[in-house]
Design an enzyme around this catalytic site. Structure first.
Site, PDB file in Angstrom:
ATOM      1  N   ASN A  50      38.373  44.213  35.215  1.00 20.86           N
ATOM      2  CA  ASN A  50      37.152  44.963  35.434  1.00 20.86           C
ATOM      3  C   ASN A  50      37.424  46.435  35.753  1.00 20.86           C
ATOM      4  O   ASN A  50      37.240  47.301  34.900  1.00 20.86           O
ATOM      5  CB  ASN A  50      36.333  44.293  36.546  1.00 20.86           C
ATOM      6  CG  ASN A  50      34.907  44.801  36.606  1.00 20.86           C
ATOM      7  OD1 ASN A  50      34.601  45.871  36.104  1.00 20.86           O
ATOM      8  ND2 ASN A  50      34.027  44.037  37.221  1.00 20.86           N
ATOM      9  N   ASP A  51      37.899  46.706  36.956  1.00 16.83           N
ATOM     10  CA  ASP A  51      38.059  48.097  37.372  1.00 16.83           C
ATOM     11  C   ASP A  51      39.021  48.883  36.480  1.00 16.83           C
ATOM     12  O   ASP A  51      38.840  50.079  36.278  1.00 16.83           O
ATOM     13  CB  ASP A  51      38.542  48.153  38.826  1.00 16.83           C
ATOM     14  CG  ASP A  51      37.525  47.523  39.773  1.00 16.83           C
ATOM     15  OD1 ASP A  51      36.323  47.655  39.507  1.00 16.83           O
ATOM     16  OD2 ASP A  51      37.950  46.893  40.764  1.00 16.83           O
ATOM     17  N   VAL A  52      40.040  48.193  35.928  1.00 14.11           N
ATOM     18  CA  VAL A  52      41.052  48.905  35.147  1.00 14.11           C
ATOM     19  C   VAL A  52      40.545  49.318  33.763  1.00 14.11           C
ATOM     20  O   VAL A  52      41.228  50.034  33.050  1.00 14.11           O
ATOM     21  CB  VAL A  52      42.347  48.079  35.003  1.00 14.11           C
ATOM     22  CG1 VAL A  52      42.979  47.837  36.366  1.00 14.11           C
ATOM     23  CG2 VAL A  52      42.106  46.778  34.289  1.00 14.11           C
TER      24      VAL A  52
END
Lengths: 109, 478
Positions: free
Chosen positions: B404-406
């Site tokens: 997700n965040d990456v």
């Protein structure tokens, strides 16, 4: 406590521990040199390996345990606990690291 | 004679630690390095048990106790390290680190107590009226403080990683932490000037306050930053072990501890760099509270487009080049084997499949490499971020599995985002991005992901393992 006395205490400390302080300073630089450039893939195994190495604290625990007089229950119990905790750190640390690295090995071939 | 032999053993131990760490920083020699350090450790342990003599020449006693404790520790440590799942390894490292910290703290407590009953400074000078004013007390106290902080902090980090402890912070917490640390240091100095009874009591106060500090230190730090924190606490424990080495004039404890202390600090900084953040930034914990003050990203919410299993299968099978972006979700679902199967199935159909590995994908750096290696994915298929980012514009389909965040483009576009500036994978440049996710939950940074609302993005909801299994079956049936 005046300045001269404080200064004296500090110098005395350095004099008493001069050999150990030399080892400390050299080890600091060595530690920095060794890590220098490590690929990010190896960050976690390296952290885990270092974690196992500081388990060397177990030697202190063994000395505490081995020196405890038979009637000094506090030292006996705490020493016993310390040796267990230290062993956990050493054995667990090295085994977990090996498991992480085992997987790196497999894909190399 | 025996003491000399022990010194040589300690020297060998120190050398194995240096070599071990050196070899651990190269992929080819890493495993051997770990084993060499372990061999050195075992030699040092047995050397100490059988050859150690104190200043008066007494050897150690209580062998039954020592061996009982060694056996208990070995069995429990070995078993738990062998049993632990790949996904839970960072937690395990944190737990073992905490054990080491506790061990160092206990040593200091016992030795301080010993000293209070019979002060025996090895310094050449004793200050009149202040029997506790000397380097040994200072070092034992430092060992106590650092060991306790490391123990308590590691336990909280462990709890956070396995989801038992939630992020927690309150206004002014940073000031309170600094105040607490200053209080602990002031008490330590004060302890060296009082009589032994008061000092003994103060020791336990310092011990308790250090534990509280350790808890408060880790509490506000976001879960995604835990690997950095564990690495930092790891170097703390190293320093605590070195304090023991100072106390016993023990060269191997000293070198081992300090090496880990300094190498661990450098490693911590490298980990922060991989996320393009400073250590201060991590410690102050900007991930924790900042997400609420980020309405910009929340406002990005629009329509998401779902894709069916069948469409996904067709899309993937008729692509030329596919990039898989694995994340923590893949690890949680233990979907690495079926992921490898998907890759093989697609390759049989002539699709080029590669993996894009973000340096901090998962819960620890290298997490994905280890996980995919377990499923026998060839090394050459795993590409680091710098290598794969220029390839995305020529990629037909990117399959994001549980990351997700990456892959959040907000890190590049939105200066108000808490992850702004973190290098991310440019998946939005590919022709199509398929995001495989369980639901619309946020990633570890707790922020909305604009990628999901991009016109070229398709969502495929479900558990990673089950979905991939069905997907493989669909592709084979085509």
């Amino acid at each position: 406590m005046d300045i001269n006395f404080t200064l004296f205490l500090i110098l005395n400390f350095f004099y008493s521990y001069r050999e150990l302080i030399t080892i400390v300073i050299l080890s600091i630089f060595l530690g920095i040199e060794i890590i220098g450039s490590v690929p990010s893939v190896l960050h976690t195994p390296l952290m885990s390996g270092a974690n196992a190495i500081h388990g060397v604290v177990i030697i202190g625990a063994i000395i505490v345990m081995g020196k405890a007089e038979p009637d000094n229950y506090l030292a006996l119990i705490l020493g016993f606990l310390a040796v267990i905790l230290g062993t956990l750190n050493v054995v667990g640390g090295f085994v977990v690291t090996d498991r992480m690295l085992e997987m790196f090995k497999k894909k190399k071939k | 004679m025996e003491t000399n032999l022990l010194e040589i053993i300690y020297l060998i131990g120190s050398i194995t630690f240096i070599l071990g760490l050196k070899m651990l920083s190269h992929p080819d020699s890493a495993r051997k390095g770990n084993l060499i350090a372990a061999a050195g450790m075992i030699t040092a342990i047995f050397g100490t048990i059988f050859l150690y003599h104190d200043v008066e020449g007494n050897s150690l006693g209580n062998y039954i106790w020592i061996f009982a404790a060694l056996i208990i520790g070995t069995v429990v440590g070995f078993y738990s390290a062998k049993k632990v799942q790949m996904t839970a390894m960072p937690e395990m490292v944190s737990l073992f680190n905490g054990m080491g910290g506790a061990c160092a703290a206990i040593i200091s407590i016992v030795e301080l107590n010993h000293f209070f009953h019979a002060p025996h400074p090895i310094e050449s000078f004793v200050t009149n009226g202040h029997p506790l004013l000397n380097g040994q007390v200072l070092i034992m106290s430092l060992g106590l403080i650092i060991g306790s902080v490391s123990f308590a902090g590691s336990m909280v980090a462990w709890g956070k990683l396995n989801g038992k402890v939630k992020d927690f912070s309150f206004p002014g917490q940073q000031f309170m932490n600094i105040g607490l640390m200053l209080a602990i240091l002031a008490l330590t100095v004060f302890m060296m000037f009082v009589d032994v009874e008061t000092a003994q009591m103060l020791m336990y106060v310092i011990f308790s306050l250090s534990l509280v500090y350790g808890v408060l230190f880790v509490f506000p730090i976001g879960g995604a930053d835990m690997p950095v924190v564990i690495s930092l606490l790891n170097s703390f424990t190293g320093v605590a072990a070195a304090c023991g080495g100072f106390l016993y004039s023990n060269s191997v404890m000293l070198t081992g501890g300090i090496l880990v202390g300094s190498a661990g600090t450098i490693l911590t900084i490298l980990m922060c760099k991989a996320m393009n953040r400073s250590l201060m930034n991590v410690i102050i914990g900007s991930f924790g509270g900042a997400s609420a003050s980020n309405p910009a990203a929340a406002g990005a919410a629009g329509d998401i487009r779902e894709i069916t299993m069948n469409d996904t299968a067709v899309l993937l099978s008729y692509s030329k080049s596919v990039v898989i972006v694995p994340g923590y979700g893949l690890a949680v679902a233990q979907a690495q084997h079926v992921c490898h199967e998907l890759e093989k199935t697609l390759e049989e159909k002539g699709v080029e499949v590669r993996y894009a590995i973000h340096p901090v994908a998962g819960r620890m750096p290298g997490h994905m490499n280890v996980l995919l290696a377990e499923a026998d994915v060839p090394y050459t298929k795993l590409l680091e971020m710098e290598e794969i980012n220029p390839e995305f514009p020529n990629t037909d389909v990117v399959l994001v599995i549980g990351a997700n965040d990456v892959v959040n483009p907000a890190a590049k576009r939105d200066p108000s985002s808490p992850i702004y500036g973190m290098p991310v994978l440019d998946v939005e440049l590919a022709a199509t991005t398929i995001v495989l996710k369980r639901g619309m939950a946020k990633g570890y940074a707790g922020i909305e992901n604009e990628l999901f609302y991009e016109p070229k993005t398709r969502m495929l909801f479900g558990d990673a393992k089950a979905t991939l299994q069905k997907l493989v079956a669909e592709i084979k049936a085509l």
